[in-house]
Design a protein around this motif. Structure first.
Motif, PDB file in Angstrom:
ATOM      1  N   GLY A 208       0.814  -1.205   0.000  1.00 47.24           N
ATOM      2  CA  GLY A 208       0.000   0.000   0.000  1.00 47.24           C
ATOM      3  C   GLY A 208       0.848   1.255   0.000  1.00 47.24           C
ATOM      4  N   ALA A 209       0.497   2.196  -0.867  1.00 44.28           N
ATOM      5  CA  ALA A 209       1.270   3.435  -0.976  1.00 44.28           C
ATOM      6  C   ALA A 209       1.303   4.196   0.335  1.00 44.28           C
ATOM      7  CB  ALA A 209       0.677   4.307  -2.082  1.00 44.28           C
ATOM      8  N   ASP A 210       0.206   4.153   1.107  1.00 39.37           N
ATOM      9  CA  ASP A 210       0.175   4.863   2.375  1.00 39.37           C
ATOM     10  C   ASP A 210       1.142   4.256   3.373  1.00 39.37           C
ATOM     11  OD1 ASP A 210      -1.365   2.547   2.403  1.00 39.37           O
ATOM     12  OD2 ASP A 210      -2.889   3.369   3.745  1.00 39.37           O
ATOM     13  N   ARG A 211       1.338   2.944   3.320  1.00 39.11           N
ATOM     14  CA  ARG A 211       2.247   2.289   4.262  1.00 39.11           C
ATOM     15  C   ARG A 211       3.696   2.701   4.028  1.00 39.11           C
ATOM     16  NH1 ARG A 211       1.361  -3.977   4.256  1.00 39.11           N
ATOM     17  NH2 ARG A 211       2.851  -3.791   5.993  1.00 39.11           N
ATOM     18  N   ILE A 212       4.155   2.667   2.796  1.00 41.65           N
ATOM     19  CA  ILE A 212       5.545   3.046   2.544  1.00 41.65           C
ATOM     20  C   ILE A 212       5.741   4.545   2.752  1.00 41.65           C
ATOM     21  CG2 ILE A 212       5.247   3.336   0.043  1.00 41.65           C
ATOM     22  CD1 ILE A 212       8.356   1.973   1.922  1.00 41.65           C
ATOM     23  N   ALA A 213       4.719   5.347   2.440  1.00 38.05           N
ATOM     24  CA  ALA A 213       4.838   6.789   2.672  1.00 38.05           C
ATOM     25  C   ALA A 213       4.946   7.089   4.167  1.00 38.05           C
ATOM     26  CB  ALA A 213       3.646   7.524   2.062  1.00 38.05           C
ATOM     27  N   ALA A 214       4.163   6.401   4.988  1.00 41.96           N
ATOM     28  CA  ALA A 214       4.245   6.594   6.435  1.00 41.96           C
ATOM     29  C   ALA A 214       5.618   6.215   6.957  1.00 41.96           C
ATOM     30  CB  ALA A 214       3.156   5.784   7.139  1.00 41.96           C
ATOM     31  N   ALA A 215       6.185   5.126   6.434  1.00 38.00           N
ATOM     32  CA  ALA A 215       7.513   4.703   6.864  1.00 38.00           C
ATOM     33  C   ALA A 215       8.573   5.735   6.471  1.00 38.00           C
ATOM     34  CB  ALA A 215       7.855   3.346   6.265  1.00 38.00           C
ATOM     35  N   VAL A 216       8.456   6.279   5.268  1.00 45.05           N
ATOM     36  CA  VAL A 216       9.389   7.328   4.830  1.00 45.05           C
ATOM     37  C   VAL A 216       9.269   8.555   5.738  1.00 45.05           C
ATOM     38  CG1 VAL A 216       9.920   8.963   2.971  1.00 45.05           C
ATOM     39  CG2 VAL A 216       9.512   6.541   2.449  1.00 45.05           C
ATOM     40  N   GLY A 217       8.028   8.941   6.051  1.00 47.60           N
ATOM     41  CA  GLY A 217       7.823  10.084   6.938  1.00 47.60           C
ATOM     42  C   GLY A 217       8.393   9.848   8.316  1.00 47.60           C
ATOM     43  N   ALA A 218       8.224   8.643   8.846  1.00 52.54           N
ATOM     44  CA  ALA A 218       8.752   8.314  10.170  1.00 52.54           C
ATOM     45  C   ALA A 218      10.275   8.387  10.186  1.00 52.54           C
ATOM     46  CB  ALA A 218       8.275   6.933  10.597  1.00 52.54           C
ATOM     47  N   HIS A 219      10.904   7.839   9.157  1.00 52.12           N
ATOM     48  CA  HIS A 219      12.375   7.860   9.115  1.00 52.12           C
ATOM     49  C   HIS A 219      12.900   9.276   8.960  1.00 52.12           C
ATOM     50  CE1 HIS A 219      16.394   6.352   8.592  1.00 52.12           C
ATOM     51  NE2 HIS A 219      16.509   6.958   7.425  1.00 52.12           N
ATOM     52  N   TYR A 220      12.190  10.108   8.236  1.00 45.75           N
ATOM     53  CA  TYR A 220      12.598  11.506   8.079  1.00 45.75           C
ATOM     54  C   TYR A 220      12.527  12.241   9.416  1.00 45.75           C
ATOM     55  CZ  TYR A 220      12.180  16.435   6.755  1.00 45.75           C
ATOM     56  OH  TYR A 220      12.337  17.801   6.671  1.00 45.75           O
ATOM     57  N   LEU A 221      11.472  12.006  10.181  1.00 42.91           N
ATOM     58  CA  LEU A 221      11.285  12.726  11.443  1.00 42.91           C
ATOM     59  C   LEU A 221      12.118  12.151  12.578  1.00 42.91           C
ATOM     60  CD1 LEU A 221       7.401  13.170  11.337  1.00 42.91           C
ATOM     61  CD2 LEU A 221       9.136  14.922  10.885  1.00 42.91           C
ATOM     62  N   PHE A 222      12.391  10.844  12.542  1.00 42.69           N
ATOM     63  CA  PHE A 222      13.099  10.174  13.639  1.00 42.69           C
ATOM     64  C   PHE A 222      14.231   9.322  13.059  1.00 42.69           C
ATOM     65  CE2 PHE A 222       8.664  10.755  14.904  1.00 42.69           C
ATOM     66  CZ  PHE A 222       8.802  11.421  16.111  1.00 42.69           C
ATOM     67  N   SER A 223      15.153   9.974  12.379  1.00 47.38           N
ATOM     68  CA  SER A 223      16.171   9.245  11.618  1.00 47.38           C
ATOM     69  C   SER A 223      17.163   8.495  12.507  1.00 47.38           C
ATOM     70  CB  SER A 223      16.932  10.211  10.702  1.00 47.38           C
ATOM     71  OG  SER A 223      17.530  11.255  11.455  1.00 47.38           O
ATOM     72  N   ASP A 224      17.245   8.837  13.784  1.00 51.42           N
ATOM     73  CA  ASP A 224      18.171   8.159  14.692  1.00 51.42           C
ATOM     74  C   ASP A 224      17.507   7.046  15.486  1.00 51.42           C
ATOM     75  OD1 ASP A 224      20.267   9.800  13.900  1.00 51.42           O
ATOM     76  OD2 ASP A 224      19.852  11.291  15.452  1.00 51.42           O
ATOM     77  N   HIS A 225      16.273   6.700  15.140  1.00 57.23           N
ATOM     78  CA  HIS A 225      15.529   5.704  15.899  1.00 57.23           C
ATOM     79  C   HIS A 225      14.927   4.647  14.983  1.00 57.23           C
ATOM     80  CE1 HIS A 225      15.418   7.907  19.817  1.00 57.23           C
ATOM     81  NE2 HIS A 225      15.641   8.925  19.015  1.00 57.23           N
ATOM     82  N   ASN A 226      14.789   3.445  15.526  1.00 57.52           N
ATOM     83  CA  ASN A 226      13.939   2.448  14.890  1.00 57.52           C
ATOM     84  C   ASN A 226      12.492   2.856  15.112  1.00 57.52           C
ATOM     85  OD1 ASN A 226      16.156   0.586  14.246  1.00 57.52           O
ATOM     86  ND2 ASN A 226      16.275   0.306  16.470  1.00 57.52           N
ATOM     87  N   CYS A 227      11.658   2.732  14.094  1.00 61.14           N
ATOM     88  CA  CYS A 227      10.287   3.249  14.180  1.00 61.14           C
ATOM     89  C   CYS A 227       9.251   2.158  13.917  1.00 61.14           C
ATOM     90  CB  CYS A 227      10.073   4.376  13.165  1.00 61.14           C
ATOM     91  SG  CYS A 227      11.025   5.879  13.518  1.00 61.14           S
ATOM     92  N   LEU A 228       8.241   2.132  14.779  1.00 62.15           N
ATOM     93  CA  LEU A 228       7.064   1.296  14.591  1.00 62.15           C
ATOM     94  C   LEU A 228       5.881   2.223  14.381  1.00 62.15           C
ATOM     95  CD1 LEU A 228       5.655  -1.501  14.653  1.00 62.15           C
ATOM     96  CD2 LEU A 228       5.416  -1.199  17.133  1.00 62.15           C
ATOM     97  N   ILE A 229       5.229   2.094  13.234  1.00 61.36           N
ATOM     98  CA  ILE A 229       4.134   2.999  12.867  1.00 61.36           C
ATOM     99  C   ILE A 229       2.821   2.235  12.860  1.00 61.36           C
ATOM    100  CG2 ILE A 229       3.260   4.593  11.115  1.00 61.36           C
ATOM    101  CD1 ILE A 229       6.700   3.537  10.454  1.00 61.36           C
ATOM    102  N   PHE A 230       1.828   2.770  13.560  1.00 60.87           N
ATOM    103  CA  PHE A 230       0.461   2.249  13.486  1.00 60.87           C
ATOM    104  C   PHE A 230      -0.396   3.266  12.735  1.00 60.87           C
ATOM    105  CE2 PHE A 230       1.917   0.228  17.491  1.00 60.87           C
ATOM    106  CZ  PHE A 230       1.695  -1.105  17.165  1.00 60.87           C
ATOM    107  N   ASP A 231      -1.038   2.828  11.670  1.00 64.84           N
ATOM    108  CA  ASP A 231      -1.997   3.654  10.939  1.00 64.84           C
ATOM    109  C   ASP A 231      -3.380   3.063  11.208  1.00 64.84           C
ATOM    110  OD1 ASP A 231      -3.529   5.149   9.187  1.00 64.84           O
ATOM    111  OD2 ASP A 231      -2.044   5.093   7.584  1.00 64.84           O
ATOM    112  N   ALA A 232      -4.135   3.732  12.073  1.00 70.18           N
ATOM    113  CA  ALA A 232      -5.417   3.204  12.542  1.00 70.18           C
ATOM    114  C   ALA A 232      -6.553   3.863  11.785  1.00 70.18           C
ATOM    115  CB  ALA A 232      -5.566   3.439  14.046  1.00 70.18           C
ATOM    116  N   GLY A 233      -6.981   3.218  10.725  1.00 67.20           N
ATOM    117  CA  GLY A 233      -8.073   3.737   9.920  1.00 67.20           C
ATOM    118  C   GLY A 233      -9.062   2.629   9.589  1.00 67.20           C
TER     119      GLY A 233
END
Length: 238
Positions: free
Chosen positions: A90-115
């Protein structure tokens, strides 16, 4: 430079207007009628992502000096995509991951998209995206219990406290759906925390507010995460 990012979802469309790297305006609409904020101006660049339908109709109505990028499996990304079937991602999933890495580039990120669905996705601090999971969202769970049984009622979600041990059928459904889903997400947080240090947990999506105070640890609620990720992908391609 003014650019637009548009995310077509299952139930509606989100959009963001960027000046340089700053998100200056965002909104939401349903149907195919674009809001005047998008129709009344010309953009230098634009990116459109969709999990629901073709992007061509919206792209044709935008005024864009440069190109309109449609996010697909062939689009160059500023992260490394380890998903085995990127054409099904899903395009939204990879976009969310890109956004997370941009905002928190020094951290491992777990993203929940609750829709409509609840997705979770993991991207490490090196910028490698490893995928995640998809499960029914809250409304879908309530509807499924009513639709696929003969006697269970359709229960509306409550924003107030819900029982852990339901003492009526309605309370039992509330417990099963709400407490069960909170337990599901907390279980994922625990499992990923054991595998990845410096884990940052991010929430987005329409039901993010419901989960914010119910999940363990420090949680960042970033409703515009997908739009930020789309903008970073656009910047990587121009």
């Amino acid at each position: 430079m003014r650019s637009a990012a548009i995310d077509i979802g299952n139930t509606g469309t989100k959009y963001g207007i960027f000046e340089g790297d700053a998100l200056v305006k965002q909104g939401y609409f349903t149907g195919h009628d674009l809001p005047q904020e998008l129709l009344n101006q010309t953009f230098e660049q634009a990116i459109i992502a969709s999990v629901a339908e073709s992007t061509q109709q919206i792209a044709a109505r935008l005024s864009v000096k440069g190109s309109v990028l449609t996010l697909s499996a062939q689009t160059a990304l500023p992260v490394s995509n380890k998903y085995k079937t990127p054409e099904t991602l899903g395009a939204d999933r990879i976009a969310a991951a890109v956004g997370a890495h941009y905002l928190f580039s020094d951290h491992n990120c777990l993203i929940f998209d609750a829709g409509t669905c609840i997705t979770h996705d993991f991207i490490d601090k090196e910028g490698s995206y490893f995928g995640g999971g998809i499960s029914p969202g809250l409304t879908m769970k309530f509807n499924a219990l009513h639709t696929f049984t003969k006697r269970l009622p359709l229960v509306e979600r409550t924003e107030s406290d819900y029982p852990l041990a339901g003492q009526t059928t309605q309370e039992s459904i509330l417990s099963g759906v709400l407490a069960g889903t909170v337990g599901e997400l907390n279980g994922f947080i625990q499992a990923y925390s054991e595998k990845a240090k410096d884990l940052t947990v991010i929430l987005c999506g329409g039901d993010a507010g419901f989960f914010e105070s119910k999940l363990k640890g420090r949680i960042f609620v970033i409703p515009e995460l997908v739009l930020i990720g789309l903008h970073r992908i656009l910047a990587h391609n121009v």
